[in-house]
Design a protein around this motif. Structure first.
Motif, PDB file in Angstrom:
ATOM      1  N   CYS A 507       0.832  -1.202   0.000  1.00 15.80           N
ATOM      2  CA  CYS A 507       0.000   0.000   0.000  1.00 15.80           C
ATOM      3  C   CYS A 507       0.872   1.259   0.000  1.00 15.80           C
ATOM      4  O   CYS A 507       0.632   2.193  -0.770  1.00 15.80           O
ATOM      5  N   VAL A 508       1.893   1.281   0.848  1.00 13.14           N
ATOM      6  CA  VAL A 508       2.786   2.436   0.914  1.00 13.14           C
ATOM      7  C   VAL A 508       3.560   2.608  -0.388  1.00 13.14           C
ATOM      8  O   VAL A 508       3.688   3.724  -0.920  1.00 13.14           O
ATOM      9  N   ASN A 509       4.066   1.518  -0.947  1.00  9.87           N
ATOM     10  CA  ASN A 509       4.844   1.596  -2.181  1.00  9.87           C
ATOM     11  C   ASN A 509       3.994   2.083  -3.354  1.00  9.87           C
ATOM     12  O   ASN A 509       4.454   2.883  -4.185  1.00  9.87           O
ATOM     13  N   LEU A 510       2.758   1.615  -3.444  1.00  5.78           N
ATOM     14  CA  LEU A 510       1.880   2.076  -4.512  1.00  5.78           C
ATOM     15  C   LEU A 510       1.551   3.557  -4.351  1.00  5.78           C
ATOM     16  O   LEU A 510       1.474   4.296  -5.345  1.00  5.78           O
ATOM     17  N   ALA A 511       1.353   4.004  -3.122  1.00  6.91           N
ATOM     18  CA  ALA A 511       1.075   5.427  -2.892  1.00  6.91           C
ATOM     19  C   ALA A 511       2.272   6.284  -3.298  1.00  6.91           C
ATOM     20  O   ALA A 511       2.113   7.353  -3.904  1.00  6.91           O
ATOM     21  N   LEU A 512       3.484   5.837  -2.979  1.00  2.00           N
ATOM     22  CA  LEU A 512       4.679   6.582  -3.375  1.00  2.00           C
ATOM     23  C   LEU A 512       4.829   6.609  -4.891  1.00  2.00           C
ATOM     24  O   LEU A 512       5.208   7.643  -5.465  1.00  2.00           O
ATOM     25  N   ALA A 513       4.531   5.488  -5.560  1.00  3.82           N
ATOM     26  CA  ALA A 513       4.595   5.454  -7.018  1.00  3.82           C
ATOM     27  C   ALA A 513       3.536   6.369  -7.626  1.00  3.82           C
ATOM     28  O   ALA A 513       3.786   7.036  -8.641  1.00  3.82           O
ATOM     29  N   MET A 514       2.353   6.410  -7.021  1.00  2.00           N
ATOM     30  CA  MET A 514       1.298   7.291  -7.514  1.00  2.00           C
ATOM     31  C   MET A 514       1.710   8.755  -7.355  1.00  2.00           C
ATOM     32  O   MET A 514       1.502   9.585  -8.254  1.00  2.00           O
ATOM     33  N   GLN A 515       2.283   9.079  -6.198  1.00  2.00           N
ATOM     34  CA  GLN A 515       2.769  10.441  -5.980  1.00  2.00           C
ATOM     35  C   GLN A 515       3.835  10.803  -7.014  1.00  2.00           C
ATOM     36  O   GLN A 515       3.791  11.891  -7.618  1.00  2.00           O
ATOM     37  N   PHE A 516       4.778   9.896  -7.250  1.00  2.00           N
ATOM     38  CA  PHE A 516       5.833  10.139  -8.229  1.00  2.00           C
ATOM     39  C   PHE A 516       5.244  10.367  -9.621  1.00  2.00           C
ATOM     40  O   PHE A 516       5.644  11.293 -10.338  1.00  2.00           O
ATOM     41  N   GLY A 517       4.282   9.523 -10.022  1.00  2.00           N
ATOM     42  CA  GLY A 517       3.722   9.628 -11.363  1.00  2.00           C
ATOM     43  C   GLY A 517       3.000  10.937 -11.593  1.00  2.00           C
ATOM     44  O   GLY A 517       3.216  11.607 -12.621  1.00  2.00           O
ATOM     45  N   PHE A 518       2.163  11.352 -10.649  1.00  2.00           N
ATOM     46  CA  PHE A 518       1.399  12.589 -10.849  1.00  2.00           C
ATOM     47  C   PHE A 518       2.298  13.823 -10.803  1.00  2.00           C
ATOM     48  O   PHE A 518       2.123  14.755 -11.601  1.00  2.00           O
ATOM     49  N   ILE A 519       3.265  13.847  -9.875  1.00  2.00           N
ATOM     50  CA  ILE A 519       4.179  14.993  -9.827  1.00  2.00           C
ATOM     51  C   ILE A 519       5.036  15.036 -11.087  1.00  2.00           C
ATOM     52  O   ILE A 519       5.266  16.113 -11.664  1.00  2.00           O
ATOM     53  N   ALA A 520       5.502  13.880 -11.555  1.00  2.00           N
ATOM     54  CA  ALA A 520       6.299  13.835 -12.790  1.00  2.00           C
ATOM     55  C   ALA A 520       5.483  14.327 -13.979  1.00  2.00           C
ATOM     56  O   ALA A 520       6.033  14.963 -14.897  1.00  2.00           O
ATOM     57  N   THR A 521       4.184  14.057 -13.984  1.00  2.00           N
ATOM     58  CA  THR A 521       3.327  14.544 -15.073  1.00  2.00           C
ATOM     59  C   THR A 521       3.375  16.069 -15.149  1.00  2.00           C
ATOM     60  O   THR A 521       3.532  16.647 -16.235  1.00  2.00           O
ATOM     61  N   PHE A 522       3.238  16.742 -14.011  1.00  2.00           N
ATOM     62  CA  PHE A 522       3.270  18.201 -14.008  1.00  2.00           C
ATOM     63  C   PHE A 522       4.671  18.725 -14.324  1.00  2.00           C
ATOM     64  O   PHE A 522       4.806  19.771 -14.965  1.00  2.00           O
ATOM     65  N   VAL A 523       5.703  18.025 -13.854  1.00  2.00           N
ATOM     66  CA  VAL A 523       7.061  18.492 -14.118  1.00  2.00           C
ATOM     67  C   VAL A 523       7.380  18.400 -15.609  1.00  2.00           C
ATOM     68  O   VAL A 523       7.971  19.327 -16.189  1.00  2.00           O
ATOM     69  N   TRP A 524       6.968  17.301 -16.253  1.00  2.00           N
ATOM     70  CA  TRP A 524       7.248  17.187 -17.683  1.00  2.00           C
ATOM     71  C   TRP A 524       6.419  18.165 -18.509  1.00  2.00           C
ATOM     72  O   TRP A 524       6.871  18.659 -19.544  1.00  2.00           O
ATOM     73  N   LEU A 525       5.217  18.476 -18.064  1.00  2.00           N
ATOM     74  CA  LEU A 525       4.450  19.523 -18.727  1.00  2.00           C
ATOM     75  C   LEU A 525       5.145  20.867 -18.547  1.00  2.00           C
ATOM     76  O   LEU A 525       5.149  21.706 -19.460  1.00  2.00           O
ATOM     77  N   ASN A 526       5.759  21.086 -17.392  1.00  2.00           N
ATOM     78  CA  ASN A 526       6.539  22.291 -17.163  1.00  2.00           C
ATOM     79  C   ASN A 526       7.725  22.363 -18.116  1.00  2.00           C
ATOM     80  O   ASN A 526       8.047  23.438 -18.644  1.00  2.00           O
ATOM     81  N   VAL A 527       8.370  21.226 -18.356  1.00  2.00           N
ATOM     82  CA  VAL A 527       9.492  21.176 -19.313  1.00  2.00           C
ATOM     83  C   VAL A 527       9.009  21.558 -20.705  1.00  2.00           C
ATOM     84  O   VAL A 527       9.648  22.362 -21.412  1.00  2.00           O
ATOM     85  N   MET A 528       7.875  21.002 -21.132  1.00  2.00           N
ATOM     86  CA  MET A 528       7.361  21.301 -22.461  1.00  2.00           C
ATOM     87  C   MET A 528       6.954  22.763 -22.591  1.00  2.00           C
ATOM     88  O   MET A 528       7.185  23.398 -23.626  1.00  2.00           O
TER      89      MET A 528
END
Length: 776
Positions: A507-528
């Motif tokens: 449960c903890v690992n999936l939550a951390l992966a979910m946090q990573f994925g959503f934050i990375a989505t905004f960061v890569w949109l920031n790059v673009m």
């Protein structure tokens, strides 16, 4: 003298015979009994050292191999007897009074002694000892029934119902409930107050249904290949993980079911488990179609183990069970009925929120007629969500509950005597309204939407990997964006669908992966957004766009979310609880996400807000530069027309042009990035609003759109004419099939020319030109 020699000789012979026969008698006694003790090692994950009782040294056979130690118990003995819960509001100290600490073997006064108590279900606070009734009693653990431990500050807290609960610092025993304990208040080397708990943790004793060589089948013991010693997985708490307990025991328990049929189910994680609680091992089961755990204490269940051909062992639990709905219908067939929450001889304890034995139980609820005219079923209401009601209830002649101008049918409530210390009152547990219809639909619809998003995100990723030309001009950034959102949606889908089967670490690992994925989505949109702003700014200033190394972008795009996830993980696993000014994530406490708003804001919404603000700024500047670029183009066009008029209408003046891709690609990318950013921001704004603004049905459409982000991104990707042409050139079949379907429906299709994507682009952008020679 002769008589003395005869006596010595007879004594020697008797001793030899006794020494010869005793081991055989002991071995026969062990074989005759079906109770054994396993000798397994329990390791503490945190490396803390616990003081346990000294175990006897291992016994080895002639080959040097260790032989498991055994402990014989009468196979027909009663259930192990463990003390019940401490009275709520009572704390047990080993030596000193409540306002004293133990220093150098003596008790001395101390102002402000506190107890690690539980508040708001999970928070640990330091409650003054004066709030409790202090009982002074040292504990001595019976080594045949308990393991002895010393736990220190930060490894346990006391629940309001009176027992101690071990925390994460206690290692594998996290969540274990302890009734038999005492506290020692003392001072640390710095002179500050601390505490230690002497605890007796029960050794799990497993009730075995059948003797060795037999297993329960169809309600009776039948021959089967079974191990002599049953070592089923036992949890330290209902939500914990399986442990290998040292000293585990078996004892025979003959289970008989009279009014209810016997049910046998496999012991499987998150569905049916054995849990070591403070009053012994209980069978915990979640029936199909419900979310409420059912606890079976000894002797209401027993366990069997069947050995497979590969040497593995499958364990099964048997207990008496009648479907509550069927039992309720049977009880109500012959007249009015209602439900009693607890069995006869038990009442509902308000502080413990459970049925407890009550010697003074007097079940006489307010009914319209004589109580004997009702048929009474035992058990909680037949619904998943119910709550305690207030006083002033009455039950009418049809068995319905009249309470606060509302009527409940007999299946939707239960009534009993509720104990609040010395106060007794008849109250009811009644079904609530339940979740809104949209919440129930949403629980099934959103996983489907997320699966659709994952499918189209996978297609978007595959297109970029199989068409290398899509990776040019920032296409690799869109690929990383799609991968990030795919990770976020995959973990979110897993949590939604498989949450009942997830362990704490998963449960903890999936939550951390979910946090990573959503934050990375905004960061890569920031790059673009940054990249398109840089390109259009250069064009507006009459310069060729410069290029940056992709390595820099990769470091930023993946490094920022990874760093945030690492910090979150470190705080989750290493940070102490309840330190002022320190915000711990507390992931996986009640769900596979952050426990409270402050943690969500600091570790999730905060970073996203900062990155989204930067992207908004880049898009705003890009739009201003885009307008400047258009004005420059219009001025150049006017100048060209004036030159053409001066030179004559039949003479055309050509001006130097930028390569078409230099102009059209950034403009089309700007349109794509603006659509992506608008979609992402819209989804997140509506997500936050739906969280804070009721009713939930108001946000049904936006919830669906949020779940279909992957599909919408795929559509935005195909709306880019240049990218769509590249994909069609590589995979013409899907596009031809779409045209064929549209043609069959009678819809006109756009005529496609046979030009290559590069020729189409040159043709489209042939009217755009800028004089790069105009540089000061």
């Amino acid at each position: 003298m002769v008589i003395r020699l005869k006596s010595v000789a007879m004594s020697a012979v008797f001793g030899i015979v006794l020494c010869t026969l005793l081991p055989q008698l002991f071995a026969e006694n062990v074989e005759a009994n079906s109770t054994f003790t396993a000798s397994l090692d329990l390791e503490n994950k945190t490396g803390e050292t616990f003081d346990s009782h000294t175990e006897s040294p291992a016994i080895t056979n002639t080959s040097g191999a260790e032989v498991p130690r055994t402990n014989t118990v009468d196979p027909l003995s009663a259930c192990p007897d463990f003390p019940g819960l401490q009275l709520p509001g009572t704390v047990v100290k080993c030596y000193c009074l409540g306002n004293e600490v133990f220093v150098d073997g003596k008790c001395q006064p101390y102002t402000g002694a506190v107890v690690p108590a539980q508040e708001d279900w999970i928070y640990t606070v330091e409650a003054p000892v004066e709030k409790y009734n202090v009982t002074i009693r040292d504990v001595n653990c019976d080594p045949t029934k308990y393991r002895s431990f010393n736990f220190t500050k930060g490894q346990f807290h006391m629940r309001s119902r009176g027992d101690m609960v071990l925390l994460k610092g206690a290692g594998e025993l996290e969540g274990q409930r302890i009734n038999n304990y005492c506290l020692i208040h003392h001072l640390d080397p710095g002179g500050d107050q601390t505490w230690t708990m002497k605890a007796c943790v029960p050794i799990p004793s497993i009730p075995v249904c059948c003797p060795f060589g037999y297993a329960m089948k169809e309600g009776s013991c039948q021959p089967a290949k079974t191990p002599k010693l049953l070592l089923p997985p036992v949890l330290a708490n209902p939500s914990g993980s399986h442990l290998n307990w040292p000293g585990m025991k078996n004892y025979r328990s003959e289970l008989t079911c009279d009014s209810e049929p016997m049910k046998t189910i496999p012991i499987a994680y998150k569905k049916s488990n054995l849990v070591s609680l403070a009053d012994g091992v209980k069978q915990v089961w979640t029936p199909d179609g419900t979310r409420r755990r059912v606890y079976y204490p000894c002797p209401e269940y027993c366990v069997d183990g069947i050995e497979n051909a590969d040497g593995s062992i499958d364990y099964f639990a048997s207990f008496c069970y009648q479907d509550p709905k069927e039992a309720h219908e049977r009880a109500c067939q012959k007249g009015p009925c209602f439900r009693k929450c607890c069995a006869y001889g038990s009442s509902m304890d308000v502080h413990r929120n459970m049925c407890v034995p009550d010697k003074n139980a007097n079940f006489s609820p307010p009914v319209a007629t004589d109580l004997t005219s009702y048929n009474i079923a035992i058990g909680y209401p037949l619904c998943n969500n119910f709550a305690e009601t207030g006083a002033g209830l009455t039950i009418d002649s049809d068995g319905r509950l009249d309470l606060q101008s509302r009527q409940y049918p007999p299946s939707d409530f239960c009534v009993d005597t509720f104990l609040d210390k010395d106060h007794r009152e008849h109250k009811a547990l009644a079904c609530g309204d339940g979740p809104p219809a949209w919440i129930r639909v949403k629980s099934y619809l959103l996983p489907v939407c997320k699966f659709i998003s994952l499918f189209f995100l996978s297609i978007t990723i595959a297109c970029h990997l199989l068409v290398p030309r899509l990776m040019a001009d920032g296409g690799s950034f869109l690929l990383c964006y799609a991968i990030s959102l795919c990770v976020a949606f995959a973990t979110s889908f897993s949590v939604n669908v498989f949450h009942e089967y997830l362990g704490d670490s998963s449960c903890v690992n999936l939550a951390l992966a979910m946090q990573f994925g959503f934050i990375a989505t905004f960061v890569w949109l920031n790059v673009m957004c940054f990249e398109i702003w840089r390109k259009i700014r250069c064009l507006a200033n009459h310069k060729f766009p410069t290029t940056y190394s992709n390595g820099f972008y990769m470091l930023y795009g993946w490094g920022i979310p990874l760093s945030i996830s690492i910090v979150t993980s470190a705080m989750q696993h290493l940070a102490p609880d309840n330190v002022y000014g320190l915000v711990k994530p507390y992931i996986g406490i009640s769900r596979c996400w952050f426990r409270d708003d402050i943690g969500t804001l600091l570790y999730f919404y905060g970073p996203i807000s900062i990155v989204a603000t930067g992207s908004s700024l880049f898009l705003g500047l890009t739009y201003m530069n885009y307008k400047t670029l258009v004005r420059n183009f219009m001025k150049i066009g006017d100048a060209q027309r004036n030159k053409g008029e001066e030179a004559g209408s039949d003479k055309k003046i050509a001006s130097p042009k930028l390569p078409p891709a230099v102009i059209t690609s950034p403009i089309q990318d700007f349109s794509t990035k603006l659509k992506l950013f608008s979609l992402l921001v819209f989804c997140w704004i509506t997500e936050v609003l739906s969280w804070k603004i009721p009713p939930m049905e108001l946000w049904a459409l936006t919830d669906i759109l949020n779940g279909l982000q992957g599909l919408l991104i795929f559509i935005i990707f195909l709306l880019n004419r240049h990218k769509r042409a590249l994909v069609e050139e590589r995979f013409p079949l899907p596009f031809n099939l779409v045209r064929s379907c549209l043609r069959l429906k009678g819809k006109p299709t756009v005529k496609q020319d046979n030009k290559s994507p590069q020729e189409q682009e040159n043709s489209t952008s042939s009217t755009i030109s800028i004089d790069l020679q105009r540089q000061n």
